[in-house]
Write a protein that holds these residues in place. Structure first.
Motif, PDB file in Angstrom:
ATOM      1  N   ALA A 330       0.826  -1.206   0.000  1.00  0.00           N
ATOM      2  CA  ALA A 330       0.000   0.000   0.000  1.00  0.00           C
ATOM      3  C   ALA A 330       0.862   1.257   0.000  1.00  0.00           C
ATOM      4  N   ALA A 334       0.813   4.530  -2.479  1.00  0.00           N
ATOM      5  CA  ALA A 334       0.223   5.754  -1.938  1.00  0.00           C
ATOM      6  C   ALA A 334       1.142   6.952  -2.164  1.00  0.00           C
ATOM      7  N   ALA A 339      -1.261   8.711   3.973  1.00  0.00           N
ATOM      8  CA  ALA A 339      -2.498   8.429   3.240  1.00  0.00           C
ATOM      9  C   ALA A 339      -2.365   7.099   2.529  1.00  0.00           C
ATOM     10  N   LEU A 341      -4.295   4.558   2.186  1.00  0.00           N
ATOM     11  CA  LEU A 341      -5.438   3.912   1.541  1.00  0.00           C
ATOM     12  C   LEU A 341      -6.149   4.813   0.548  1.00  0.00           C
ATOM     13  N   SER A 342      -5.520   5.894   0.107  1.00  0.00           N
ATOM     14  CA  SER A 342      -6.200   6.789  -0.831  1.00  0.00           C
ATOM     15  C   SER A 342      -5.234   7.299  -1.892  1.00  0.00           C
ATOM     16  N   ASN A 343      -5.809   7.692  -3.029  1.00  0.00           N
ATOM     17  CA  ASN A 343      -5.048   8.303  -4.129  1.00  0.00           C
ATOM     18  C   ASN A 343      -3.855   7.458  -4.570  1.00  0.00           C
ATOM     19  N   TRP A 344      -4.097   6.170  -4.708  1.00  0.00           N
ATOM     20  CA  TRP A 344      -3.010   5.292  -5.122  1.00  0.00           C
ATOM     21  C   TRP A 344      -2.513   5.645  -6.524  1.00  0.00           C
ATOM     22  N   THR A 345      -1.235   5.457  -6.713  1.00  0.00           N
ATOM     23  CA  THR A 345      -0.615   5.742  -8.000  1.00  0.00           C
ATOM     24  C   THR A 345       0.468   4.715  -8.283  1.00  0.00           C
TER      25      THR A 345
END
Length: 581
Positions: A330, A334, A339, A341-345
């Motif tokens: 994760a 990230a 952060a 768990l959000s806005n993965w790239t």
């Protein structure tokens, strides 16, 4: 008369079977193992470097150079040994001696944490609990708005937790194997006599398992005091030094004499406690647990505690196996650890260079340094697997086929000497010996050859043990028959031993491959920009604040290691007796 006697002894010695092979093996391991260790001692005894001993032990800087790091090192060692024995022993008892559900699953999961490098678990801890004390990115918990205290983010406590999570598998494996030998008839007889469960545990189970408990404690203690990765990642930012990190620092700043002194002292600390553990074990070998009668499997009924204990065991295994890997994956996707768990790239994996992200660093698939390190790491693992297997086979052949005698004892002692030497100290010894030209031979520092030599020598105990196991699978009569027909040693080895034991040799080679691919302590001092390795790059990126890159590289190391380990287990097809019904 005495002259005749000496002459006769000399002729008998020269005519002893396997003499040439033993001398060749002794020369190889002498250069690879004994030579560097003697060199590091000699480097500290030269007139111009003798002062380093007093500087480290009694000088005005000795408190920071040695005594505080020693205190931290011993605290880690005893703390980790205690935690590993408690957790590993608890899981071993549940899996071997109780009717806990999903025993096989718990047993397999309890062996997995040692496959995960300690620097991977340390990086996962930082991604969760890192706070703003040392600057840079904060972890997930602080990103949620919770204040993480310094004692939980840095220093002794997180280092202890990470090392216990990494090493308890060793204690579990050793203790479980011992508990599997407990004769169930003894337990049943005690139950029929009215003994309570606590009395059975203290009167029967613990005495039988005590040697294994001591062995597990000494192994995990030695592992903890020699570990570099966790104290470096979680302790150095707040100036918590251990002997391993202090040794690294001395070599890094060019104070090699002081570094070599610390290396020798670290070896002595590790060797002393391993020796002490062996002494305790040797005095407790009077418990006979295997008899001529067939044993029956009888397990303690846990009753109402069955599900709570299963939940506790499963929680321990999940937190030390699945959770660290999930956090690393994760974090590599990230934008920041705060952060997860959000806005993965996929930038840190496949992205091109961008001035707005990670100071222009491209993703690992477009990063020349990381791609080069991947190739060198895999190449190093394959090379060491080959050279280590060959040398291990020679050592095992010399010891198994030509037993007895002074040379056999000497070979056996030297070949297992690296078990007493922490990896970072062994790396320092190789710098001492091969860091400068030797006669017509150039300095090897910064070369691929030095990495191969150091790693091969450091893993000789494992390769020799693997070689001994496969040699014992091949009857000596076959080798003797071939020898009587005139086949030379190499011919017999290549035509008989290797083909018949190829699966075991391949499995052993894969285990050696995994050990060096994920190793940091041994290679951290041998690292150079021209010879990068994935484990050291992950550490460097983490130290410089590029957490996502460090975690992505660590995931690559994990994939390589786990894949090779599973293949090795498949080839070995070993059964674990404590998982049998």
């Amino acid at each position: 008369m005495s002259t005749i006697s000496l002459s006769e002894r000399g002729r008998a010695f020269a005519a002893s079977p396997g003499l040439v092979l033993k001398l060749v093996v002794l020369a190889i391991i002498g250069v690879l193992i004994a030579g560097p260790l003697l060199k590091i001692l000699a480097e500290t005894l030269r007139p111009e470097t003798m002062q380093a001993w007093s500087d480290v032990l009694v000088g005005r800087l000795s408190r920071n150079l040695f005594w505080l790091p020693l205190t931290n090192t011993l605290a880690l060692g005893f703390g980790v040994a205690t935690g590993c024995v408690l957790i590993g022993g608890f899981l071993a008892w549940l899996v071997v001696m109780t009717d806990i559900p999903f025993r096989r699953t718990i047993g397999v999961m309890a062996t997995l944490p040692f496959m995960i490098p300690s620097f991977a678990t340390a990086l996962a801890w930082g991604s969760l609990f890192r706070n703003s004390r040392v600057g840079g990115q904060v972890g997930f918990v602080e990103g949620l708005g919770f204040a993480v205290p310094d004692w939980l983010a840095w220093g002794m406590v997180p280092t202890l937790i990470v090392l216990i999570a990494h090493y308890y598998s060793l204690a579990f494996t050793v203790i479980a194997a011992a508990l599997a030998t407990v004769n169930s008839d003894l337990v049943e007889a005690a139950q029929l006599a009215g003994a309570r469960r606590r009395r059975i545990l203290s009167g029967i189970v613990l005495p039988v398992a005590l040697p294994a408990i001591v062995a597990g404690a000494s192994l995990t203690f030695a592992g903890a005091v020699s570990n570099f990765a966790a104290p470096a990642l979680l302790g150095l930012p707040v100036r918590m030094q251990t002997l391993a990190t202090r040794l690294f620092g001395m070599i890094e700043i060019g104070q090699t004499a002081r570094g070599y002194v610390i290396a020798i002292l670290l070896i002595l600390v590790s060797a002393f406690f391993l020796w002490l553990g062996n002494r305790v074990i040797s005095g407790r070998r009077s418990y006979a647990t295997v008899t001529g009668k067939g044993g029956r499997s009888k397990r303690f009924a846990l009753g109402p505690a069955r599900l709570p204990l299963f939940s506790a065991a499963l929680l321990i295994c999940v937190l030390t196996t699945i959770v660290p890997v999930a956090i690393l994956v994760a974090s590599s996707l990230a934008p920041s650890s705060s952060a997860l768990l959000s806005n993965w790239t996929l930038h840190y994996w496949t992205g091109l260079s961008s001035a707005s992200v990670a100071q222009g660093q491209p993703g690992i698939w477009h990063n020349p340094a990381i791609l080069t390190a991947t190739g060198i790491t895999v190449g190093l693992g394959a090379s060491v697997a080959l050279t280590g297997t060959m040398i291990g086979l020679l050592v095992a052949f010399a010891l198994a086929r030509y037993r007895g005698g002074f040379l056999s004892g000497l070979i056996n002692q030297i070949s297992f000497l690296p078990l007493l030497v922490p990896g970072i100290a062994f790396g320092a010894a190789y710098i001492a010996l091969f860091g400068a030209p030797i006669g017509p031979f150039p300095a090897l520092y910064g070369s691929f050859a030095l990495l191969v030599l150091a790693a091969t020598a450091y893993l000789v105990p494992f390769s020799a043990q693997t070689g001994r196991a496969v040699i014992q699978q091949v009857s000596g009569d076959l080798d003797e028959s071939a020898r009587l027909t005139g086949a030379g040693f190499l011919r017999r080895l290549g035509a008989i031993t290797v083909p018949l034991a190829i699966r075991g040799l391949s499995a052993g080679a894969l285990i050696i491959f995994v050990k060096i691919v994920r190793d940091l302590s041994l290679v951290v001092l041998l690292f150079t920009p021209t010879m990068p390795l994935l484990s050291v790059l992950a550490y460097r990126y983490a130290s410089e604040g590029f957490t996502q890159f460090a975690n992505a590289i660590t995931v690559v190391v994990l994939v390589i290691s786990i894949g090779a380990t599973l293949l090795a287990n498949r080839l070995q097809a070993k059964t674990q007796p404590w998982l049998k019904d």
